[in-house]
Scaffold this motif. Structure first.
Motif, PDB file in Angstrom:
ATOM      1  N   ILE A  44       0.892  -1.127  -0.079  1.00  0.00           N
ATOM      2  CA  ILE A  44      -0.024  -0.007   0.203  1.00  0.00           C
ATOM      3  C   ILE A  44       0.915   1.131  -0.025  1.00  0.00           C
ATOM      4  O   ILE A  44       1.820   1.301   0.956  1.00  0.00           O
ATOM      5  CB  ILE A  44      -0.809  -0.146   1.163  1.00  0.00           C
ATOM      6  CG1 ILE A  44      -1.806  -1.180   1.202  1.00  0.00           C
ATOM      7  CG2 ILE A  44      -1.754   1.298   1.330  1.00  0.00           C
ATOM      8  CD1 ILE A  44      -3.100  -1.022   0.299  1.00  0.00           C
ATOM      9  N   ALA A  55      -0.670  -0.279   6.802  1.00  0.00           N
ATOM     10  CA  ALA A  55      -0.711  -1.055   5.472  1.00  0.00           C
ATOM     11  C   ALA A  55      -1.594  -2.488   5.986  1.00  0.00           C
ATOM     12  O   ALA A  55      -2.546  -3.153   5.342  1.00  0.00           O
ATOM     13  CB  ALA A  55       0.435  -1.395   4.950  1.00  0.00           C
ATOM     14  N   ASP A  86      -7.307   2.063  -0.816  1.00  0.00           N
ATOM     15  CA  ASP A  86      -6.188   2.621  -0.700  1.00  0.00           C
ATOM     16  C   ASP A  86      -6.223   3.534   0.836  1.00  0.00           C
ATOM     17  O   ASP A  86      -7.126   3.462   1.661  1.00  0.00           O
ATOM     18  CB  ASP A  86      -6.065   3.814  -1.720  1.00  0.00           C
ATOM     19  CG  ASP A  86      -7.528   4.727  -2.059  1.00  0.00           C
ATOM     20  OD1 ASP A  86      -7.889   5.211  -0.861  1.00  0.00           O
ATOM     21  OD2 ASP A  86      -7.685   5.301  -2.992  1.00  0.00           O
TER      22      ASP A  86
END
Length: 284
Positions: A13, A48, A58
């Motif tokens: 990420i 993440a 996201d």
């Protein structure tokens, strides 16, 4: 260290410096814990991991979730806590408790009176159970008084583990074999479960030392063990924590910090007390 599951591989990420700063600012506001640039990999990994578990597409979507969902804020807080603990850690303070602190406390109490001891942060319960074990084995008057031991932690997952009372060999390695035999039941592999009588003698609850409102229902204590938490705070959050510890102590109550921590550099609301086995602090 207690039995802690290794985290899953964090997804790939992208987290911008601004997003990282926003999350650490929130963590600081919620918990008082500070994370500098040297902890960047640690922070990014845990963010993440949470993004991956929530299914957010996201970081931006995750930040929107984090700003609106108290449950996710708690889960992220859990991910940021460090549960480094084991039984009989810094046991010289337990010796001081039995040999000098409690004898001083009972000079103003009668047999049968309540003595309250608080372990915060309690992590997975090793310290709170250690206090109970030490007193059972080393304080002859333990049955003469109503001793209440409370363990609290901001990490709700750690509190659940404490309530379960199951420990791996590493957490128990400092305990004599006779205590393992007397107070723990063998389980699969090298794990052991603390016996029900001892598990039920300690009460556990979630609490945030940085948030006075979350502590109000706990009442006041004769002794507080708050070890190796203030090292994660800055000067401002240490002072808030010190004030909250002061408010949770009865007048004349005792505070035990970690070996690298000093209340003298934080607050003047405590007197330093040099005992034979340890240096502790007392509410002035």
């Amino acid at each position: 260290m207690s039995d802690i599951t290794r985290p899953a591989e964090a997804p790939d990420i992208s987290i911008s410096p601004g997003e990282l700063q926003k999350v650490t600012a929130w963590i600081y506001r919620w918990t008082g814990m500070t994370f500098g640039e040297g902890k960047r990999y640690y922070i990014e990994r845990r963010i993440a991991e949470r993004i991956g578990k929530t299914g957010c597409r996201d970081t931006r979507a995750y930040l929107l979730l984090l700003g609106s969902d108290p449950k996710e804020r708690q889960l992220l807080t859990n991910a940021f806590t460090i549960n480094e603990t084991y039984f009989y850690r810094e046991e010289h303070q337990f010796a001081a408790l039995a040999n000098e602190i409690l004898p001083a406390i009972i000079t103003t109490k009668r047999p049968g009176d309540l003595i309250r001891i608080w372990s915060v942060p309690c992590s997975t319960g090793d310290e709170a159970y250690s206090i109970a074990l030490w007193l059972l084995e080393n304080w002859p008057l333990v049955d003469a008084y109503n001793v209440e031991i409370v363990g609290s932690d901001i990490d709700t997952k750690a509190v659940e583990a404490a309530l379960a009372g199951r420990f791996a060999a590493r957490a128990l390695q400092r305990l004599p074999e006779k205590l393992l035999t007397a107070y723990f039941e063998p389980e699969h592999g090298h794990r052991r479960k603390i016996i029900d009588d001892l598990r039920e003698s300690v009460r556990f609850t979630a609490a945030n030392l940085f948030d006075a409102a979350s502590l109000a229902d706990l009442g006041r204590f004769d002794v507080i063990f708050c070890r190796n938490l203030l090292i994660y705070f800055d000067d401002a959050s240490r002072l808030i924590a010190a004030d909250n510890l002061h408010d949770r102590l009865v007048p004349g109550g005792y505070l035990c910090l970690g070996h690298s921590e000093s209340m003298a550099r934080i607050s003047d609301r405590f007197d330093l007390v040099r005992l034979s086995d340890a240096i502790v602090y007392r509410r002035a």
